[in-house]
Motif scaffolding. Structure first.
Motif, PDB file in Angstrom:
ATOM      1  N   SER A  23      15.035  51.066  31.940  1.00 28.45           N
ATOM      2  CA  SER A  23      14.973  52.087  30.889  1.00 28.45           C
ATOM      3  C   SER A  23      15.563  51.586  29.570  1.00 28.45           C
ATOM      4  O   SER A  23      15.275  52.128  28.514  1.00 28.45           O
ATOM      5  CB  SER A  23      15.745  53.338  31.320  1.00 28.45           C
ATOM      6  OG  SER A  23      17.143  53.108  31.319  1.00 28.45           O
ATOM      7  N   PHE A  25      18.387  52.206  28.713  1.00 26.71           N
ATOM      8  CA  PHE A  25      19.204  53.343  28.271  1.00 26.71           C
ATOM      9  C   PHE A  25      20.509  53.274  29.054  1.00 26.71           C
ATOM     10  O   PHE A  25      20.579  53.665  30.225  1.00 26.71           O
ATOM     11  CB  PHE A  25      18.451  54.645  28.555  1.00 26.71           C
ATOM     12  CG  PHE A  25      19.120  55.884  28.030  1.00 26.71           C
ATOM     13  CD1 PHE A  25      19.224  56.126  26.665  1.00 26.71           C
ATOM     14  CD2 PHE A  25      19.650  56.825  28.906  1.00 26.71           C
ATOM     15  CE1 PHE A  25      19.830  57.277  26.185  1.00 26.71           C
ATOM     16  CE2 PHE A  25      20.258  57.988  28.440  1.00 26.71           C
ATOM     17  CZ  PHE A  25      20.346  58.204  27.067  1.00 26.71           C
ATOM     18  N   VAL A  27      24.249  54.219  30.123  1.00 25.93           N
ATOM     19  CA  VAL A  27      25.050  55.439  30.175  1.00 25.93           C
ATOM     20  C   VAL A  27      26.410  55.107  30.784  1.00 25.93           C
ATOM     21  O   VAL A  27      26.516  54.307  31.717  1.00 25.93           O
ATOM     22  CB  VAL A  27      24.343  56.530  31.024  1.00 25.93           C
ATOM     23  CG1 VAL A  27      25.133  57.837  31.000  1.00 25.93           C
ATOM     24  CG2 VAL A  27      22.915  56.767  30.533  1.00 25.93           C
ATOM     25  N   ASN A  43      25.366  53.761  34.782  1.00 28.74           N
ATOM     26  CA  ASN A  43      24.123  53.815  35.544  1.00 28.74           C
ATOM     27  C   ASN A  43      23.768  52.430  36.082  1.00 28.74           C
ATOM     28  O   ASN A  43      24.032  51.398  35.452  1.00 28.74           O
ATOM     29  CB  ASN A  43      22.975  54.438  34.734  1.00 28.74           C
ATOM     30  CG  ASN A  43      22.703  53.777  33.400  1.00 28.74           C
ATOM     31  OD1 ASN A  43      23.583  53.167  32.802  1.00 28.74           O
ATOM     32  ND2 ASN A  43      21.483  53.914  32.924  1.00 28.74           N
ATOM     33  N   GLU A  45      20.457  50.746  37.723  1.00 24.99           N
ATOM     34  CA  GLU A  45      19.040  50.924  38.034  1.00 24.99           C
ATOM     35  C   GLU A  45      18.595  49.918  39.097  1.00 24.99           C
ATOM     36  O   GLU A  45      19.356  49.033  39.509  1.00 24.99           O
ATOM     37  CB  GLU A  45      18.230  50.795  36.732  1.00 24.99           C
ATOM     38  CG  GLU A  45      18.594  51.899  35.747  1.00 24.99           C
ATOM     39  CD  GLU A  45      17.776  51.893  34.475  1.00 24.99           C
ATOM     40  OE1 GLU A  45      17.066  50.903  34.191  1.00 24.99           O
ATOM     41  OE2 GLU A  45      17.860  52.904  33.738  1.00 24.99           O
ATOM     42  N   CYS A  54      22.893  57.383  38.587  1.00 28.03           N
ATOM     43  CA  CYS A  54      23.395  57.793  37.279  1.00 28.03           C
ATOM     44  C   CYS A  54      24.877  57.443  37.117  1.00 28.03           C
ATOM     45  O   CYS A  54      25.614  57.313  38.106  1.00 28.03           O
ATOM     46  CB  CYS A  54      23.238  59.300  37.095  1.00 28.03           C
ATOM     47  SG  CYS A  54      21.542  59.843  36.809  1.00 28.03           S
ATOM     48  N   ALA A  55      25.300  57.367  35.869  1.00 27.05           N
ATOM     49  CA  ALA A  55      26.699  57.064  35.549  1.00 27.05           C
ATOM     50  C   ALA A  55      27.647  58.095  36.166  1.00 27.05           C
ATOM     51  O   ALA A  55      28.718  57.739  36.688  1.00 27.05           O
ATOM     52  CB  ALA A  55      26.872  57.037  34.035  1.00 27.05           C
ATOM     53  N   GLU A  56      27.250  59.360  36.119  1.00 26.38           N
ATOM     54  CA  GLU A  56      28.110  60.429  36.652  1.00 26.38           C
ATOM     55  C   GLU A  56      28.331  60.238  38.148  1.00 26.38           C
ATOM     56  O   GLU A  56      29.437  60.451  38.664  1.00 26.38           O
ATOM     57  CB  GLU A  56      27.475  61.803  36.412  1.00 26.38           C
ATOM     58  CG  GLU A  56      27.292  62.165  34.951  1.00 26.38           C
ATOM     59  CD  GLU A  56      25.938  61.736  34.388  1.00 26.38           C
ATOM     60  OE1 GLU A  56      25.434  60.666  34.749  1.00 26.38           O
ATOM     61  OE2 GLU A  56      25.404  62.502  33.563  1.00 26.38           O
ATOM     62  N   VAL A  84      24.020  62.887  25.485  1.00 26.05           N
ATOM     63  CA  VAL A  84      23.340  62.943  26.789  1.00 26.05           C
ATOM     64  C   VAL A  84      23.815  64.159  27.569  1.00 26.05           C
ATOM     65  O   VAL A  84      25.016  64.355  27.736  1.00 26.05           O
ATOM     66  CB  VAL A  84      23.730  61.753  27.687  1.00 26.05           C
ATOM     67  CG1 VAL A  84      22.750  61.604  28.836  1.00 26.05           C
ATOM     68  CG2 VAL A  84      23.895  60.499  26.922  1.00 26.05           C
ATOM     69  N   THR A  85      22.897  64.935  28.067  1.00 30.59           N
ATOM     70  CA  THR A  85      23.222  66.025  28.983  1.00 30.59           C
ATOM     71  C   THR A  85      22.994  65.523  30.406  1.00 30.59           C
ATOM     72  O   THR A  85      21.977  64.876  30.664  1.00 30.59           O
ATOM     73  CB  THR A  85      22.309  67.241  28.719  1.00 30.59           C
ATOM     74  OG1 THR A  85      22.421  67.620  27.358  1.00 30.59           O
ATOM     75  CG2 THR A  85      22.692  68.417  29.594  1.00 30.59           C
ATOM     76  N   PRO A  86      23.926  65.784  31.323  1.00 29.23           N
ATOM     77  CA  PRO A  86      23.702  65.346  32.708  1.00 29.23           C
ATOM     78  C   PRO A  86      22.393  65.913  33.265  1.00 29.23           C
ATOM     79  O   PRO A  86      22.030  67.057  32.973  1.00 29.23           O
ATOM     80  CB  PRO A  86      24.899  65.930  33.466  1.00 29.23           C
ATOM     81  CG  PRO A  86      25.949  66.139  32.430  1.00 29.23           C
ATOM     82  CD  PRO A  86      25.216  66.464  31.160  1.00 29.23           C
ATOM     83  N   CYS A  87      21.716  65.111  34.086  1.00 27.56           N
ATOM     84  CA  CYS A  87      20.498  65.598  34.723  1.00 27.56           C
ATOM     85  C   CYS A  87      20.863  66.698  35.732  1.00 27.56           C
ATOM     86  O   CYS A  87      22.039  66.910  36.060  1.00 27.56           O
ATOM     87  CB  CYS A  87      19.759  64.446  35.407  1.00 27.56           C
ATOM     88  SG  CYS A  87      20.570  63.824  36.898  1.00 27.56           S
TER      89      CYS A  87
HETATM   90  N1  THU Z   1      21.114  58.609  33.298  1.00 28.47           N
HETATM   91  C1  THU Z   1      22.438  58.725  33.611  1.00 28.47           C
HETATM   92  O1  THU Z   1      23.074  57.762  34.066  1.00 28.47           O
HETATM   93  N2  THU Z   1      23.034  59.916  33.407  1.00 28.47           N
HETATM   94  C2  THU Z   1      22.443  60.988  32.809  1.00 28.47           C
HETATM   95  O2  THU Z   1      23.085  62.019  32.653  1.00 28.47           O
HETATM   96  C3  THU Z   1      21.057  60.898  32.347  1.00 28.47           C
HETATM   97  C4  THU Z   1      20.310  59.707  32.804  1.00 28.47           C
HETATM   98  C5  THU Z   1      20.451  57.305  33.485  1.00 28.47           C
HETATM   99  C6  THU Z   1      19.491  57.214  34.637  1.00 28.47           C
HETATM  100  C7  THU Z   1      18.611  56.053  34.195  1.00 28.47           C
HETATM  101  O3  THU Z   1      19.244  54.842  34.568  1.00 28.47           O
HETATM  102  C8  THU Z   1      18.604  56.153  32.680  1.00 28.47           C
HETATM  103  O4  THU Z   1      19.698  56.974  32.328  1.00 28.47           O
HETATM  104  C9  THU Z   1      17.330  56.735  32.098  1.00 28.47           C
HETATM  105  O5  THU Z   1      17.023  57.937  32.675  1.00 28.47           O
END
Ligand code: THU
Length: 129
Positions: A23, A25, A27, A43, A45, A54-56, A84-87
């Protein structure tokens, strides 16, 4: 209790170790427990995309492994220019160790941008069966 800027710095440092080649992206998350300890995650992947975490999730796993089970606040940051809002899955993960007043601090790459209570982001959470 750590101040918000310290918590941001912990999350930012965790982000530097993110593994996000797919990604791009990155986190970072930092959890502060009720006794003032800090646990971080990033995070991670995987080439098999659904295996990524995810990082959380990483920060919460570190917290539990460290013997703590109460989140006072959690801060999430990314490389992005918007917070970023948590998924949804991570809100459920946070909820397991939170109460309605637990703070969820959303940051962009430069600092905290929004602050929510757990009950605002996941009202009527599934807590027991
Ligand atoms: N991701 C997180 O680690 N935490 C979030 O709250 C949102 C998404 C990560 C998952 C993936 O590795 C990347 O961001 C893109 O979705």
């Amino acid at each position: 209790m750590k101040n918000y800027h310290q918590l941001f710095t912990f999350a930012r440092n965790a982000l530097e170790n993110a593994y996000a080649p797919y990604s791009r992206f990155r986190v970072g998350a930092a959890v502060e427990t009720d006794d003032g300890r800090i646990y971080t995650g990033c995070n991670v992947e995987n080439v098999s995309y659904p295996c990524g975490t995810c990082a959380e999730a990483g920060a919460i796993a570190a917290m539990v492994c460290g013997g703590n089970k109460t989140i006072r606040r959690i801060l999430i940051t990314s490389d992005g220019s918007s917070p970023v809002t948590p998924c949804g899955a991570c809100l459920q993960r946070i909820s397991e160790f939170a109460d309605a007043d637990t703070e969820i601090l959303l940051a962009d790459r430069t600092g905290i941008r929004q602050t929510f209570k757990m009950a605002e982001l996941l009202p009527n959470a599934f807590k027991e069966f």
